[in-house]
Design an enzyme around this catalytic site. Structure first.
Site, PDB file in Angstrom:
ATOM      1  N   GLY A  23      -6.736   8.612  34.575  1.00 60.63           N
ATOM      2  CA  GLY A  23      -5.649   8.758  35.768  1.00 60.63           C
ATOM      3  C   GLY A  23      -6.161   9.894  36.682  1.00 60.63           C
ATOM      4  CD  GLU A  75      -7.215  14.736  34.136  1.00 60.15           C
ATOM      5  OE1 GLU A  75      -6.594  14.092  33.335  1.00 60.15           O
ATOM      6  OE2 GLU A  75      -8.399  15.245  33.580  1.00 60.15           O
ATOM      7  CG  ASN A 121      -1.168  11.154  27.471  1.00 54.21           C
ATOM      8  OD1 ASN A 121      -0.668  11.141  26.466  1.00 54.21           O
ATOM      9  ND2 ASN A 121      -1.864  10.069  28.150  1.00 54.21           N
ATOM     10  CB  SER A 158      -8.295   7.842  28.083  1.00 54.21           C
ATOM     11  OG  SER A 158      -6.970   7.263  27.900  1.00 54.21           O
ATOM     12  CB  SER A 203      -3.376  12.193  33.139  1.00 55.60           C
ATOM     13  OG  SER A 203      -3.261  12.302  31.817  1.00 55.60           O
TER      14      SER A 203
HETATM   15  N1  LIG Z   1       5.519   1.467  27.338  1.00 52.68           N
HETATM   16  C1  LIG Z   1       5.656   2.614  26.596  1.00 52.68           C
HETATM   17  N2  LIG Z   1       6.614   2.755  25.667  1.00 52.68           N
HETATM   18  C2  LIG Z   1       6.860   3.910  24.909  1.00 52.68           C
HETATM   19  N3  LIG Z   1       5.990   4.980  25.142  1.00 52.68           N
HETATM   20  C3  LIG Z   1       5.041   4.968  26.058  1.00 52.68           C
HETATM   21  C4  LIG Z   1       5.015   3.809  26.805  1.00 52.68           C
HETATM   22  N4  LIG Z   1       3.715   3.962  27.649  1.00 52.68           N
HETATM   23  C5  LIG Z   1       3.444   5.179  27.436  1.00 52.68           C
HETATM   24  N5  LIG Z   1       4.273   5.812  26.489  1.00 52.68           N
HETATM   25  C6  LIG Z   1       3.927   7.195  25.828  1.00 52.68           C
HETATM   26  O1  LIG Z   1       3.246   8.096  26.698  1.00 52.68           O
HETATM   27  C7  LIG Z   1       2.010   8.478  26.068  1.00 52.68           C
HETATM   28  C8  LIG Z   1       1.093   8.529  27.256  1.00 52.68           C
HETATM   29  O2  LIG Z   1       0.531   7.166  27.694  1.00 52.68           O
HETATM   30  P1  LIG Z   1      -0.831   6.775  27.892  1.00 52.68           P
HETATM   31  O3  LIG Z   1      -1.057   5.231  27.853  1.00 52.68           O
HETATM   32  O4  LIG Z   1      -1.874   7.407  26.845  1.00 52.68           O
HETATM   33  O5  LIG Z   1      -1.044   7.285  29.194  1.00 52.68           O
HETATM   34  P2  LIG Z   1      -2.378   7.148  30.075  1.00 52.68           P
HETATM   35  O6  LIG Z   1      -3.413   6.440  29.468  1.00 52.68           O
HETATM   36  O7  LIG Z   1      -1.903   6.600  31.585  1.00 52.68           O
HETATM   37  O8  LIG Z   1      -3.074   8.466  30.288  1.00 52.68           O
HETATM   38  C9  LIG Z   1       1.625   7.570  24.999  1.00 52.68           C
HETATM   39  O9  LIG Z   1       1.026   8.262  23.945  1.00 52.68           O
HETATM   40  C10 LIG Z   1       3.193   7.128  24.428  1.00 52.68           C
HETATM   41  O10 LIG Z   1       3.814   8.084  23.744  1.00 52.68           O
HETATM   42 MG   LIG Z   2      -5.075   6.652  28.790  1.00 57.55          MG
END
Ligand SMILES: Nc1ncnc2c1ncn2[C@@H]1O[C@H](COP(=O)(O)OP(=O)(O)O)[C@@H](O)[C@H]1O
Ligand SMILES: [Mg+2]
Length: 1063
Positions: A424, A426, A192, A196, A142
Site C-alpha cells: 500500500g 506508504e 504494520n 508485505s 500499508s
Molecule cells: N479484518 C481484520 N480483522 C482483524 N485484524 C485485521 C484485519 N485486517 C487487518 N488486521 C490486522 O492488521 C494487520 C495489518 O494488516 P495487513 O493485511 O497486513 O495490512 P496490509 O497488507 O494492508 O499492509 C494485520 O496483521 C492484522 O493484525
Molecule cells: Mg500487506
C-alpha cells in the site's frame, strides 16, 4: 420448522439457536429479511450498510460518521454499491468462520450484511455463471488490511469450492504458499507488523465445475534494501528471526548460527528484534510444514536455509584497512561458514569481497577496494543473494501450484480469479527509492480504479446517451505521467542519469529533475519551494504530491538502487556456487551478456504496465481498505487519518457517481439473453432487435419509468431492488422451466420407448399372424385334399384297392376302429356292436369275441365263491330245464338258497340218526303215498351220499345215491317229481312221488349231489313210476287253469298244472 434466530440489535449477526447443531447455519430468505429489517431499524446506531443509502450523500462528514458508527459496533464492512469498504479492526472479530462462509454462499449480494465473503461469493458466482475471468483488487495503505483480506478470500475459496476430481492438494498448496511467501517477503515496519515488502498478484484457476485446479503468482519488486538495513523500530524479513527462534539446535549448529538475533548485524539495525505481537517460533513451525506441502524436498529446505544463514554470516563479515587502506577480511570464521554454505571457493570469495574486476580493452584488471567499497560490495551481494532467492522461491511455488493436468480438455475451459495484494501507499520519515516505486505503483492502481469505475462509468453514460450530470473527481493521471512519461518522466530522467557517461550522482539527478519538471504542479524541491515550504525540505530531497498525499523522497541511493549492479567478480563467484538454488539464481550467461540490464525502475514500470493489462482483461471487484489509526490499536477511530484516506481513495466521488448513476448496466443482448424467459413475447426467441426485445421485456416485468433507462446499447437499472425482483422472478421461472423441460424430455423419452415397443409388438404380431395364416392355409389345403381324396375314394369304394380309394378305405377302417374304441359294449349283457365296413367284418367279429372274452374273464375274476357256486348250480338248472319245463323261467330270477331248513327245523333225533353225515340241503316237501295218493308233509334232506325223507322225528326213507336211478318231472308248471329207486333194493318200497315248492332248486341240488344230472327225465303227459313190488303207478299231467292234484277214477294221479303267461 420455524427459523430460530438470535438477532443482535445491529442486525448483523444471525444465528440459528439449536442446542445440538450449533454450527449449522440455515439461512432462508426469511432470515435474510429479518436481518435486513432489523438493520434498518437499528440504522441510527449502526449506520447504513451501503453508503448509497446515505441521505446526505455529498457530505463527507456524514460519510465519516457512518463509518464511525459502524466501526464502533465492530461493523467493519460497508458497501458503496459493489465496492466493499473495509476498516481494519485490529482485533479478531470472529467473523470468518465456516458458518459465516456458509451464510454468504449463494445469497444475493445486497440481501445480507456487507462482508468480504459476500464479495468473494459474488465474484465466484460471476466466474462460474458468466465464465469470465475475475480480479479482486484490494487497495489501501500499508497496514489497512489488504493482505489479511487476501488470505480470507483464499480461505473462503479453499473451503467452500468443490474439490477438483484430481489433485485435491492444490487447495492446500494455495493456502500454504502464503506463510512461506510472508516469511520471506514480509517484515515488521512502523506501519504494520506484517507488512508485505513485495507486490503480489495471484491467479487461482478454476475448472468448469468451479473447483480450484491451479494457481500462479506474480511478485513485484521486493524491497531488498531491508536485508542490509532497517529503520528504527523495523525489522528485517521474518524468516531470519523465525529460523533463529524456531530452528532446531542441530540445524542451527549445522548452519553455524547462534540463537540470538542480536549477534547479527543485519538484524540489529532497527533495534527491535523481538516484538510482542509476533511469535517467530510458532510461525517457523508453520513455515516448515508449509514448505513440505508445497513440494520442497528435505535437500531443498537445507539448501534454502543455507542461503538464509549465509546472508546472516555475510552481514557479520568485517573488514580492516591495511597500510594501503585496502580492505581485508578480518572475520575468518564467517568466511569459512560462507564458503561451506554457499558452496564456493574461500579464496575466490575473499578476493571478490575485497577487489573489483574491471575489463578494459579485453584485459581483466583487479583493483582493491577500500573499506567503504568492500562494505558496499558485501551488502550488494547479500541483497542480490536474498532477492534472487525470493524470485526462485516464487518460481518454485508456481511449479507446485501449476495445474497438473494442463493437457486435459477441462483445462481449456478454466477460468481465472485474480487476487491483487500489492504494497500500500506508504509515507515514512525517510522515504527512498523503494517508497518511490511503491507509491508509483499505487498511483497506477488508483488510475486503473478511476478508469474502470469513475471515468468509464461516466463515459459510458455519455456514449449511451443517458442524461447525466458529470461528477467531478481528481484524476491522478497527471501524477502517473509525471513518473513514467518518456523523456520527461522521473523514471526516464533517473535512467538517463544512471546511463550517461561522466560523474553522475544522486544530486546531479536531483538537479536534472529540477531542470526538467520544475513547472509541474505535483513536484517540489528545496530550490523550487517557496519560503514557507522550503523549511520542510532538505537540499537532497524532492517532494511529490501524490493522489494520497505529499511524500518527500531523499535522493540518496536512487542511482545505485536503480542500477542495482553487482561487481563482476562477485557474480562470477556466485555462478560457481555448489548450492543448487544459487546455481539457478546466478546464471553464467549473465557474465557473457554484454548488454546492460534494464534499470530497476524501468523493469518495475514495465511489470506494472503488464499487471494493468492483466487486470483490465478481467471483470474487476474492489475492496478498499482503510486504516483507522497509526498505532495498530483496536477501537481507535482517528478521524483525520480516515478522512484523508477517504479523500485520496476517491470514495466520495465513487459514491456520487454511484448515486447519480444506475446500479446496473448491461448490454441489451446479454440482458435479453438472461431474462427473456420471463416474458412470453421474448421467449424462447426474440426475432427483432435486442433493444426492442428488452423494451417489451421490461414493460412486461412492470418496470416503472424512473427505475430504468434505455441507452444506445445497454439498459440501465437504477435500483438494485428492481434487479433483485427480476432475479427472483428468474429463479422461480427457472424452476418451472426446468420442470417443463424435464416433463417434455421425459415425455419424449417415454414416447420413444413406447414407439420402439410398439414397433416391436407390431413386428412380432405380423410375424405371428403370418405364421398363423400360413398354418391355417396349409390346414385348409390339407383339408381340401383330404375331402377330395375321400370323395374320390367314396366313389370308388367298391373297386379293388387302388391308390385312388386306398385313403378312403383306410379312413373308413381307422374311423371304424377309433369309433369302436368309444362304443365298446359296457358289460356282458350289452350286445350292441357297431356295424363294420365290409372289409373289416371278419376282424370285427374277432374283436367282438375278444372283447366278450375279455369281459367274461374280467367278470369271472370279480365274482365271489358263493356267487360262483350259485351260478354253477343255475347253469346246471338251465342245462336240465331250459325250454323243457314250464315253470323253469319263473325260477331263473330266484336265487338258489343253500338250505331251506335250518338246524332248528330238523329234529335232533334225525340228526342223531344221520350221525356224522352232514346235511348239505334241506327242504320241506309233500309226499303222495303210492296207493291213495294222500299228501303227507315231509322233509327232504340231502347228505353227501343219500336222499333222506324225514317225517317229523323219524327217518322215513333213505335212498342212497347209488340206488337213485333217475328223477322224473313233467314239462308243465307243476312241482311234482318222482325219485326212481333201484327195484332190486328190497328195502325200498318203490319210487317216491314228491312235491316241492322249489322244484327246480331241489331237483338241481339233488341231481348235483347224486351226480344224476343226465338222469332227469322231463315227460310230456304222464310219468310211470314203480308203486311197489310188481305194481306201477301213473301220473297224468294236463294243463289247466289252476293246480289240482287228485286221484282220478282210473286210479292215476291226475295233476292239472296251471298255464303260465310266459308260455
Ligand atoms: N479484518 C481484520 N480483522 C482483524 N485484524 C485485521 C484485519 N485486517 C487487518 N488486521 C490486522 O492488521 C494487520 C495489518 O494488516 P495487513 O493485511 O497486513 O495490512 P496490509 O497488507 O494492508 O499492509 C494485520 O496483521 C492484522 O493484525
Ligand atoms: Mg500487506
Amino acid at each position: 420448522m420455524a427459523l430460530q434466530v438470535e438477532l443482535i440489535p445491529t442486525g448483523e449477526i444471525i444465528r440459528v439457536v439449536h442446542p445440538h447443531r450449533p454450527c449449522k447455519l440455515a439461512l432462508g430468505s426469511d432470515g435474510v429479511r429479518v436481518t435486513m429489517e432489523s438493520a434498518l431499524t437499528a440504522r441510527d446506531r449502526v449506520g447504513v450498510q451501503d453508503f448509497v443509502l446515505l441521505e446526505n450523500f455529498t457530505s463527507e462528514a456524514a460519510f465519516i460518521e457512518n463509518l464511525r458508527r459502524r466501526f464502533r459496533e465492530n461493523l467493519i464492512y460497508t458497501y458503496i454499491g459493489p465496492v466493499l469498504v473495509s476498516v481494519n479492526p485490529y482485533r479478531d472479530l470472529q467473523i470468518y468462520s465456516r458458518q459465516h462462509m456458509e451464510r454468504y454462499r449463494g445469497v444475493s449480494f445486497y440481501e445480507v450484511p456487507p462482508h468480504l465473503f459476500a464479495v468473494a461469493d459474488t465474484v465466484y458466482r460471476a466466474l462460474r455463471t458468466e465464465r469470465r475471468d475475475q480480479a479482486v483488487m484490494i487497495s489501501g495503505e500499508s497496514g489497512a488490511g489488504k493482505t489479511e483480506a487476501t488470505k480470507r478470500l483464499l480461505q473462503f475459496y479453499a473451503e467452500t469450492c468443490p474439490a477438483p476430481e484430481r489433485g485435491g492438494a492444490v487447495r492446500d498448496r494455495l493456502l500454504q504458499s502464503n506463510p512461506v511467501l510472508e516469511a520471506f517477503g514480509n517484515a515488521k515496519t512502523l506501519r504494520n507488523d506484517n507488512s508485505s515488502r513485495f507486490g503480489k498478484y495471484m491467479d487461482v484457476q478454476f475448472d468448469f465445475k468451479g473447483a480450484p485446479v491451479g494457481g500462479h503468482i506474480l511478485s513485484y519488486l521486493l524491497e531488498k534494501s531491508r536485508v542490509v538495513h532497517q529503520n528504527h523500530g523495523e525489522r528485517n524479513f521474518h524468516v531470519f528471526y523465525q529460523l533463529l527462534e524456531g530452528g532446531e539446535e542441530e540445524t542451527l549448529r549445522r548452519l553455524g548460527l547462534e540463537r540470538n538475533p542480536q549477534s547479527y548485524l543485519y538484524l540489529v539495525k532497527g533495534q527491535c528484534a523481538k516484538v510482542s505481537s509476533i511469535n517467530d517460533k510458532s510461525d517457523w513451525k508453520v513455515v516448515r510444514k508449509a514448505l513440505t506441502v508445497i513440494d520442497f524436498t528435505e535437500d531443498e529446505v537445507e539448501d534454502l536455509l543455507s542461503i538464509v544463514a549465509s546472508v546472516l554470516h555475510l552481514g557479520n563479515i568485517h573488514f580492516a584497512a591495511d597500510e594501503e587502506s585496502n580492505a581485508q577480511v578480518t572475520t575468518e570464521n564467517q568466511l569459512k561458514y560462507l564458503t561451506r554454505l554457499l558452496g564456493v571457493e574461500g579464496s575466490m570469495l575473499r578476493e571478490a569481497l575485497t577487489h573489483r574486476k574491471i575489463i578494459a580493452k579485453g584485459e581483466e584488471l583487479l583493483s582493491p577496494l577500500n573499506l567503504e567499497q568492500a562494505a558496499y560490495a558485501r551488502d550488494a551481494l547479500a541483497k542480490a543473494v536474498y532477492s534472487r532467492t525470493f524470485t526462485w522461491l516464487v518460481g518454485k511455488i508456481n511449479r507446485s501450484l501449476a495445474s497438473k493436468d494442463a493437457e486435459s480438455p477441462s483445462w481449456r475451459s478454466t477460468t481465472v480469479l485474480g487476487l491483487l495484494d500489492i504494497y500500500g501507499f506508504e509515507v515514512f520519515q525517510h522515504n527512498s527509492f523503494e517508497q518511490f516505486c511503491i507509491n508509483y505503483c499505487n498511483e497506477k492502481l488508483q488510475q486503473l480504479f478511476i478508469e474502470l469505475t469513475l471515468k468509464s462509468e461516466q463515459e459510458e453514460y455519455e456514449a449511451e446517451g443517458i442524461a447525466w450530470e458529470p461528477v467531478q473527481y481528481f484524476n491522478n493521471k497527471i501524477i502517473c505521467d509525471l513518473v513514467e512519461e518518456k523523456f520527461k518522466g522521473i523514471i526516464s530522467i533517473l535512467d538517463e542519469e544512471c546511463l550517461r557517461p561522466g560523474e553522475a550522482t544522486d544530486l546531479t539527478f536531483l538537479e536534472k529533475l529540477e531542470d526538467t519538471i520544475k513547472h509541474h504542479p505535483h513536484f517540489l524541491t528545496h530550490k523550487l519551494a517557496d519560503q514557507r515550504t522550503r523549511k520542510s525540505l532538505d537540499r537532497g530531497e524532492f517532494r511529490l504530491l501524490h493522489y494520497a498525499g505529499e511524500v518527500t523522497y531523499n535522493v540518496t541511493g536512487f542511482l545505485d538502487k536503480n542500477n542495482d549492479l553487482l561487481f563482476r567478480n562477485l557474480k562470477e563467484t556466485m555462478c560457481s556456487s555448489q548450492n543448487p538454488i544459487m546455481g539457478q539464481c546466478f546464471d553464467r550467461s549473465e557474465l557473457s551478456d554484454k548488454k546492460r540490464p534494464e534499470t530497476v525502475a524501468t523493469q518495475f514500470k514495465m511489470s506494472l504496465l503488464q499487471l494493468v493489462e492483466i487486470l483490465k482483461s478481467k471483470e474487476p471487484a474492489y475492496i478498499r481498505c482503510i486504516k483507522p489509526n497509526d498505532a495498530k490499536q483496536p477501537g481507535r477511530f482517528d478521524e483525520v487519518l480516515i478522512r484523508h484516506q477517504v479523500k485520496y481513495l476517491g470514495l466520495m466521488e465513487n459514491l456520487r457517481v454511484r448515486r447519480a448513476g444506475f446500479a446496473y448496466h448491461r448490454k441489451y443482448e446479454a440482458f435479453l439473453q438472461r431474462y427473456k424467459s420471463l416474458c412470453p413475447e421474448t421467449w424462447p426467441t426474440w426475432a427483432g432487435r435486442p433493444q426492442d426485445g428488452v423494451a417489451v421485456l421490461v414493460r412486461h416485468l412492470g418496470y416503472k419509468p424512473e427505475e430504468y433507462k434505455m441507452g444506445r446499447t445497454k439498459i440501465f437499472i437504477r435500483f438494485p431492488k428492481t434487479l433483485f425482483a427480476t432475479e427472483d422472478a428468474l429463479e422461480v421461472r427457472r424452476q418451472s422451466l426446468a420442470t417443463k423441460i424435464q416433463a417434455v424430455w421425459r415425455g419424449f423419452h417415454w414416447r420413444q420407448k413406447f414407439l420402439r415397443v410398439k414397433r416391436s409388438a407390431i413386428c412380432i404380431q405380423s410375424w405371428w399372424r403370418g405364421t398363423l395364416g400360413r398354418r391355417k392355409a396349409a390346414k385348409r389345403k390339407w383339408a381340401a385334399q383330404t375331402i377330395r381324396r375321400l370323395i374320390r375314394g367314396f366313389i370308388l369304394r367298391h373297386a379293388p384297392r387302388c391308390p385312388e380309394n386306398a385313403f378312403f378305405l383306410d379312413h373308413v377302417r381307422t374311423s371304424f376302429l377309433l369309433n369302436l374304441r368309444r362304443q365298446l359294449p359296457r358289460n356282458i349283457l350289452d350286445t350292441s356292436w357297431p356295424t363294420p365296413p365290409p372289409a373289416l367284418r371278419e376282424a370285427s367279429e374277432l374283436l367282438r369275441e375278444l372283447c366278450l372274452k375279455n369281459m367274461v374273464w374280467k367278470y369271472c375274476r370279480s365274482i365271489s365263491p358263493e356267487w360262483k357256486q350259485q351260478l354253477q348250480q343255475k347253469a346246471v338248472a338251465s342245462e336240465i330245464f331250459k325250454g323243457k319245463k314250464d315253470n323253469y323261467p319263473q325260477s331263473v330270477p330266484r336265487l338258489f338258497i343253500s338250505t331251506r331248513l335250518g338246524a332248528d327245523d330238523i329234529s335232533p333225533k334225525v340228526l342223531q340218526a344221520l350221525g356224522s353225515e352232514p346235511i348239505q340241503y334241506a327242504v320241506p316237501v309233500v309226499k303222495y303215498d303210492r296207493k291213495g295218493y294222500k299228501p303227507r308233509s315231509r322233509q327232504l334232506l340231502l347228505t353227501p351220499s343219500a336222499v333222506v325223507i324225514v317225517e317229523d322225528a323219524k327217518v322215513k326213507q333213505r335212498i342212497d345215491y347209488a340206488n337213485l336211478t333217475g328223477i322224473s318231472v313233467s314239462s308243465l308248471s307243476d312241482s311234482l317229481f318222482v325219485l326212481h329207486v333201484q327195484r332190486e333194493d328190497n328195502k325200498q318200497k318203490g319210487d317216491v312221488v314228491l312235491q316241492s315248492d322249489h322244484v327246480i332248486e331241489t331237483l338241481t341240488k339233488t341231481a348235483l349231489s347224486a351226480d344224476r344230472v343226465n338222469n332227469i327225465n322231463i315227460n310230456q303227459g304222464s310219468i310211470t313210476f314203480a308203486g311197489g313190488p310188481g305194481r306201477d303207478g301213473i301220473i297224468d299231467f294236463t294243463p289247466g287253469s289252476e293246480l289240482l292234484i287228485t286221484k282220478a277214477k282210473n286210479g292215476h294221479l291226475a295233476v292239472v298244472a296251471p298255464r303260465l303267461n310266459s308260455r
